[in-house]
Design a protein around this motif. Sequence first.
Motif, short mmCIF file in Angstrom:
data_model
loop_
_atom_site.label_atom_id
_atom_site.label_comp_id
_atom_site.label_asym_id
_atom_site.label_seq_id
_atom_site.Cartn_x
_atom_site.Cartn_y
_atom_site.Cartn_z
N UNK A 54 47.14 41.00 34.66
CA UNK A 54 46.85 39.83 35.48
C UNK A 54 45.79 39.00 34.78
N UNK A 55 46.06 37.69 34.71
CA UNK A 55 45.06 36.76 34.20
C UNK A 55 45.33 35.41 34.79
N UNK A 56 44.37 34.53 34.71
CA UNK A 56 44.45 33.26 35.43
C UNK A 56 45.58 32.34 34.99
N UNK A 57 46.09 32.51 33.78
CA UNK A 57 47.14 31.62 33.29
C UNK A 57 48.46 31.80 34.02
N UNK A 67 41.59 32.99 46.07
CA UNK A 67 42.24 34.10 46.76
C UNK A 67 43.15 34.87 45.80
N UNK A 68 43.83 34.15 44.92
CA UNK A 68 44.71 34.81 43.97
C UNK A 68 43.92 35.68 43.00
N UNK A 69 42.83 35.15 42.46
CA UNK A 69 41.98 35.92 41.54
C UNK A 69 41.45 37.17 42.26
N UNK A 70 40.92 36.99 43.45
CA UNK A 70 40.37 38.13 44.21
C UNK A 70 41.45 39.18 44.47
N UNK A 76 44.35 45.49 40.80
CA UNK A 76 44.40 46.03 39.44
C UNK A 76 43.84 47.45 39.39
N UNK A 77 44.37 48.24 38.49
CA UNK A 77 43.83 49.58 38.27
C UNK A 77 42.56 49.55 37.43
N UNK A 78 42.39 48.50 36.64
CA UNK A 78 41.27 48.39 35.71
C UNK A 78 40.98 46.93 35.43
N UNK A 79 39.72 46.61 35.23
CA UNK A 79 39.34 45.28 34.79
C UNK A 79 38.81 45.36 33.36
N UNK A 80 39.34 44.52 32.48
CA UNK A 80 38.86 44.41 31.10
C UNK A 80 38.21 43.04 30.97
N UNK A 81 36.98 43.01 30.47
CA UNK A 81 36.27 41.75 30.27
C UNK A 81 35.99 41.57 28.78
N UNK A 82 36.41 40.43 28.23
CA UNK A 82 36.12 40.10 26.84
C UNK A 82 34.77 39.40 26.79
N UNK A 96 33.79 37.65 38.30
CA UNK A 96 34.94 38.55 38.33
C UNK A 96 34.50 40.00 38.15
N UNK A 97 33.50 40.24 37.31
CA UNK A 97 32.98 41.60 37.14
C UNK A 97 32.31 42.10 38.41
N UNK A 98 31.56 41.23 39.06
CA UNK A 98 30.91 41.60 40.32
C UNK A 98 31.96 41.91 41.38
N UNK A 99 33.00 41.09 41.45
CA UNK A 99 34.06 41.32 42.42
C UNK A 99 34.80 42.64 42.15
N UNK A 100 35.03 42.95 40.87
CA UNK A 100 35.67 44.21 40.53
C UNK A 100 34.81 45.39 41.00
N UNK A 101 33.50 45.30 40.82
CA UNK A 101 32.61 46.36 41.32
C UNK A 101 32.69 46.44 42.84
N UNK A 102 32.69 45.28 43.50
CA UNK A 102 32.78 45.24 44.96
C UNK A 102 34.03 45.96 45.47
N UNK A 103 35.15 45.76 44.79
CA UNK A 103 36.41 46.38 45.19
C UNK A 103 36.55 47.81 44.66
N UNK A 104 35.55 48.29 43.94
CA UNK A 104 35.62 49.64 43.40
C UNK A 104 36.55 49.79 42.22
N UNK A 105 36.87 48.67 41.58
CA UNK A 105 37.75 48.73 40.41
C UNK A 105 36.90 49.10 39.20
N UNK A 106 37.38 50.01 38.39
CA UNK A 106 36.66 50.34 37.15
C UNK A 106 36.71 49.17 36.19
N UNK A 107 35.65 49.04 35.41
CA UNK A 107 35.54 47.91 34.48
C UNK A 107 35.36 48.41 33.06
N UNK A 108 36.02 47.75 32.13
CA UNK A 108 35.86 48.04 30.72
C UNK A 108 35.42 46.74 30.03
N UNK A 109 34.12 46.47 30.03
CA UNK A 109 33.64 45.29 29.32
C UNK A 109 33.62 45.57 27.82
#
Length: 167
Positions: A54-57, A67-70, A76-82, A96-109
């Motif tokens: 998933x990405x904004x494009x 709403x779509x981004x959220x 998502x099972x995982x968030x990757x941040x470049x 987006x990283x804060x929102x992923x933490x809020x939803x309990x999604x693991x993040x891979x920055x």
Amino acid sequence: MSTEEISVLRVAVPMPSRAHKSRPFSLFLAYSRRDSGLALRLVSLLRRSGLAVYWDQDILGGANYLETIAGRIKSANLMVALLTEDGAQSTWVMQEMVLARHFGRPRLPIRLGSASLPDGLLLELITTQIKSFSAQIDAETLADFILTHLGALLRILNEDGQNDPDQ
């Protein structure tokens, strides 16, 4: 491209056990618009590997962007941040990283090169461990790196049964 340093910040949060049976493992990609070329190549490679990315494009015209981004981050099972120099300074990437933490999604920055991380981002990632190594910065290297880490994570996490987006 020149050889640059890649740093991976691993956040100590629950990781997904596996993708839902009816859909492939999914990740949300956060990036700066200035890094669109790299992001596009990365998305293409990850999708060819069978991941739902998933990405904004992919957001259709007229859709509610926020709403779509959220929703995509939440599902998502995982968030990757470049975290390039631009990505690390991006308000959107931070939100987006804060929102992923809020939803309990693991993040891979993933920090590329010598990107400096602003204080707010450092605070958001305060429980991270940084692993650094040198590599060619191209989409193929990043895709291999992400897929290698996903494979290792999934082997470990399949035992946990935690953090399924459908729960």
